[in-house]
Enzyme design. Structure first.
Site, mmCIF file in Angstrom:
data_model
loop_
_atom_site.group_PDB
_atom_site.id
_atom_site.type_symbol
_atom_site.label_atom_id
_atom_site.label_comp_id
_atom_site.label_asym_id
_atom_site.label_seq_id
_atom_site.Cartn_x
_atom_site.Cartn_y
_atom_site.Cartn_z
ATOM 1 N N ARG A 264 1.026 -1.333 0.057
ATOM 2 C CA ARG A 264 -0.388 -0.092 0.033
ATOM 3 C C ARG A 264 0.874 0.828 0.482
ATOM 4 O O ARG A 264 0.199 1.969 -0.950
ATOM 5 C CB ARG A 264 -0.393 0.303 1.358
ATOM 6 C CG ARG A 264 -1.826 -0.719 0.783
ATOM 7 C CD ARG A 264 -3.098 -1.027 1.717
ATOM 8 N NE ARG A 264 -4.240 -2.007 1.574
ATOM 9 C CZ ARG A 264 -4.875 -2.789 3.207
ATOM 10 N NH1 ARG A 264 -4.561 -2.339 4.427
ATOM 11 N NH2 ARG A 264 -5.760 -3.362 2.228
ATOM 12 N N GLN B 137 -9.678 1.449 2.164
ATOM 13 C CA GLN B 137 -8.702 2.463 2.857
ATOM 14 C C GLN B 137 -9.151 3.048 4.095
ATOM 15 O O GLN B 137 -9.405 2.959 4.925
ATOM 16 C CB GLN B 137 -7.612 3.294 1.800
ATOM 17 C CG GLN B 137 -7.072 2.423 0.949
ATOM 18 C CD GLN B 137 -6.278 1.298 1.139
ATOM 19 O OE1 GLN B 137 -5.116 1.789 2.747
ATOM 20 N NE2 GLN B 137 -6.105 0.244 0.318
ATOM 21 N N TYR C 214 -6.545 -0.668 -7.202
ATOM 22 C CA TYR C 214 -5.731 -2.102 -6.393
ATOM 23 C C TYR C 214 -4.978 -2.051 -4.975
ATOM 24 O O TYR C 214 -4.275 -0.661 -4.083
ATOM 25 C CB TYR C 214 -5.028 -2.621 -7.350
ATOM 26 C CG TYR C 214 -3.626 -2.158 -7.471
ATOM 27 C CD1 TYR C 214 -2.630 -2.650 -8.608
ATOM 28 C CD2 TYR C 214 -3.030 -0.862 -7.275
ATOM 29 C CE1 TYR C 214 -1.728 -1.576 -9.072
ATOM 30 C CE2 TYR C 214 -2.213 -0.242 -7.835
ATOM 31 C CZ TYR C 214 -1.495 -0.537 -8.799
ATOM 32 O OH TYR C 214 -0.124 0.032 -9.570
ATOM 33 N N GLU C 215 -4.408 -3.160 -4.384
ATOM 34 C CA GLU C 215 -4.149 -2.806 -2.483
ATOM 35 C C GLU C 215 -5.403 -2.670 -1.737
ATOM 36 O O GLU C 215 -5.170 -1.970 -0.553
ATOM 37 C CB GLU C 215 -2.619 -2.231 -2.490
ATOM 38 C CG GLU C 215 -1.656 -2.771 -3.606
ATOM 39 C CD GLU C 215 -2.031 -3.940 -3.541
ATOM 40 O OE1 GLU C 215 -2.255 -4.993 -2.058
ATOM 41 O OE2 GLU C 215 -1.350 -4.743 -4.664
ATOM 42 N N GLY C 216 -6.619 -2.762 -2.869
ATOM 43 C CA GLY C 216 -7.316 -2.329 -1.553
ATOM 44 C C GLY C 216 -7.791 -0.103 -1.593
ATOM 45 O O GLY C 216 -7.695 0.458 -1.676
#
Length: 607
Positions: free
Chosen positions: A296, A450, A443-445
């Protein structure tokens, strides 16, 4: 097509003058070799690699994309040679321990390098970039034998790594993970299942790929409590750690994407593949957060990268392209028209890009100092210190990833807007930046994930608002010496004090409302995230402006004076034109959840 130029002057301003990295490094157990001379040599070397090798492949890699045939992925022309140069230069191992072949330097040096690489060519950077989280996870959770088997060649860059979380039936909701891990008599496990959206999951750059995989044991409890973590190599290893037979991990396809087309995003099928457990049974998700937080922060850098690259494309065009006359009169009377840069709205767009890139860079470089301390604690085996720094970095992470990528996407779109219709076509490269930037918020949340992590997990449940109180305390300490000033620093300081108080008030009000309305956190989380991001960036803009003012007063050459004055001016723009957006997010965050949840089924067409 514009050429990328590493912003070394701005990077050095943050490293040497604003954040005092020399003093920071002197206090780290692995910082002795990170002398100013060493840091400068790394910056210069990375800049040369990025400007001369990676940046020229950015447009061609996008145009060609990756090729998939019979389970194999071929990267675009030039990528393999560029990766060999990356490995030969020892760039992967900059921040990893010497015992595994690295240079043993602090983690933040890898952040500086990654920013330049990502701006020059984000698609290329993803191949070695995913390995960083893989290495960090193995360093913290692997056994001594596993470390000896995998880390030396991951650290050298000869092998790359991935993270395998998502499956066809689930994205963020990892409670739905179905991949199974059957224990074997020799202590290994046979993994069966499908993982999707695996960045760098298959390619031709390295001889082996080491996958970090979430899976379930046969007797695992349901939900996230029943997830374990495994290391699964593309090729199994012989007893001497040399490459052995192919593991049944097969690439079923690669995605055809809107952007980052030169980065292979793979569907991986684990057909009874041999894997080895990391950490403890059913505690894989906790261990995976080491990887996810690293990823992240790496994705947050993308917001800075695309804002910087778009600004570097838009600024020269605004100076050269001529259209109409300035409203206040001719600025270039010997030309047929004035340059775009003389028009206030174009300046608004350029200064927004600049403020996002330089403000976001300061935020990430500050967070990198926390990460340095955190990983030093890991190396020292100091669990208490590690948890303290991990908690502090955990507050930064969703703000960095969510806010900076949203702002980076805005900056990329503004770059297209400066070019007008020319920004929409491929010739100038501006539309590629916008396409590449779009994934960063996903991506990555996603930004929504978040936001939930920040407000729900970190602020309300995790710390009962303490993390906000701690950071706003730093805001107040920074602003206090300037509160009575009549100049720009005084105006900024007073504005920051107001926002610090308002941030705490917002946190308290949401905490109280969440006790009465269970939908409050989900309804307010996005606006709370964006509010937090604007306030945090304001803090770092005042920090830069105050240091620039101090250095400007102490004298120096004309070039330095112009640089420091530009910092103060950009900070003034941020406080006047961007920070006020926080006010709208404050109001929206406190709006009744009824405006969202009362909508009837007919309006949303819910069956």
């Amino acid at each position: 097509m514009h050429a990328y130029k590493a912003p070394l002057r701005d990077m050095r301003f943050l490293i040497n003058e604003v954040l005092d990295y020399p003093a920071h490094y002197s206090g780290l157990p692995n910082g002795a070799d990170a002398t100013p001379e060493m840091v400068d040599a790394i910056l210069e070397g990375a800049a040369a690699l990025c400007e001369d090798v990676l940046a020229p492949l950015n447009a061609s890699g996008d145009a060609e994309g990756c090729h998939f045939k019979d389970g194999a992925v071929t990267t675009p022309a030039g990528f393999k040679d560029a990766y060999q140069q990356f490995v030969a230069g020892g760039w992967q191992g900059v921040s990893f321990p010497e015992e595994f072949g690295g240079q043993g330097l602090p983690m933040s040096l890898n952040v500086f390098k990654s920013e330049m690489m990502g701006t020059a060519n984000w698609s290329f950077t993803m191949y070695p970039g995913l390995s960083v989280g893989c290495i960090n996870t193995l360093m913290q959770y692997a056994s001594a034998a596993q470390k000896a088997a995998y880390l030396p060649r991951l650290v050298s860059g000869e092998w790359t790594g991935t993270m395998c979380l998502t499956e066809p039936q689930c994205g963020t909701d990892l409670a739905q993970v179905k991949t199974r891990a059957e224990p074997q008599a020799d202590g290994s496990f046979r993994l069966t299942g499908t993982k999707i959206f695996i960045s760098a999951g298959e390619h031709d750059l390295a001889e082996n790929i080491i996958h970090i995989v979430l899976a379930r044991l046969p007797d695992a409890p349901a939900g996230t409590r029943g997830i374990s973590l495994f290391v699964v190599p593309k090729f199994n290893l012989n007893a001497d750690h040399s490459i052995g037979p192919r593991n049944p991990v097969n690439c079923g396809s690669i995605e055809h994407k809107m952007g980052i087309r030169a980065s292979a995003t793979a569907t991986l099928n684990f057909d009874g593949a041999t894997g080895y457990m990391l950490s403890e049974p059913n505690k894989g998700l906790e261990a995976m957060f080491t990887f996810m937080n690293t990823a992240r922060i790496g994705t947050a850098i993308q917001g800075v990268c695309h804002a910087e690259l778009s600004f570097q494309g838009a600024m020269p065009y605004a100076l050269e392209r001529r259209s109409m006359r300035a409203l206040s009169g001719k600025k270039e009377p010997d030309q047929v028209a004035d340059a775009l840069v003389w028009h206030p709205d174009v300046r608004r767009m350029l200064l927004t890009q600049k403020a996002i890139a330089e403000g976001g860079r300061a935020m990430i470089y500050s967070a990198a100092q926390i990460a340095d301390k955190m990983f030093s604690a890991v190396l020292a085996g100091d669990q208490k210190q590690y948890e303290a720094y991990d908690s502090e970095l955990g507050f930064f992470t969703p703000i960095l990833k969510g806010f900076i990528t949203e702002m980076g996407l805005e900056a990329a779109n503004l770059g297209m807007q400066v070019f007008g219709g020319h920004g929409y076509i491929q010739d100038h490269g501006m539309e590629q930046i916008a396409r590449d930037a779009r994934i960063a918020t996903l991506y990555e949340g996603t930004t929504g994930i978040q936001a939930l992590d920040l407000l729900g997990r970190k602020v309300l449940l995790g710390s009962k608002g303490k993390c906000v109180r701690d950071f706003t305390g730093s805001m107040l300490s920074l602003a206090k010496p300037h509160l009575l000033s009549r100049g720009p620093l005084g105006r900024m300081a007073r504005s920051l004090v107001y926002r610090a108080g308002q941030w705490n008030l917002l946190t308290t009000r949401l905490m109280l409302r969440a006790m009465r309305d269970k939908e409050q956190v989900g309804a307010a989380s996005y606006d709370f995230l964006m509010y937090s991001g604007f306030c945090m960036m304001g803090h770092f803009w005042l920090l830069q402006a105050s240091k620039a003012s101090e250095l400007l007063a102490s004298g120096g050459g004309q070039e330095s004076a112009e640089f420091y004055q530009a910092k103060i001016d950009t900070a003034g723009f941020y406080f006047a034109r961007l920070l006020p957006r926080a006010g709208a997010h404050y109001v929206s965050a406190l709006a009744s959840t009824a405006s969202l949840m009362q909508t009837d089924k007919a309006n949303l067409r819910i069956a």
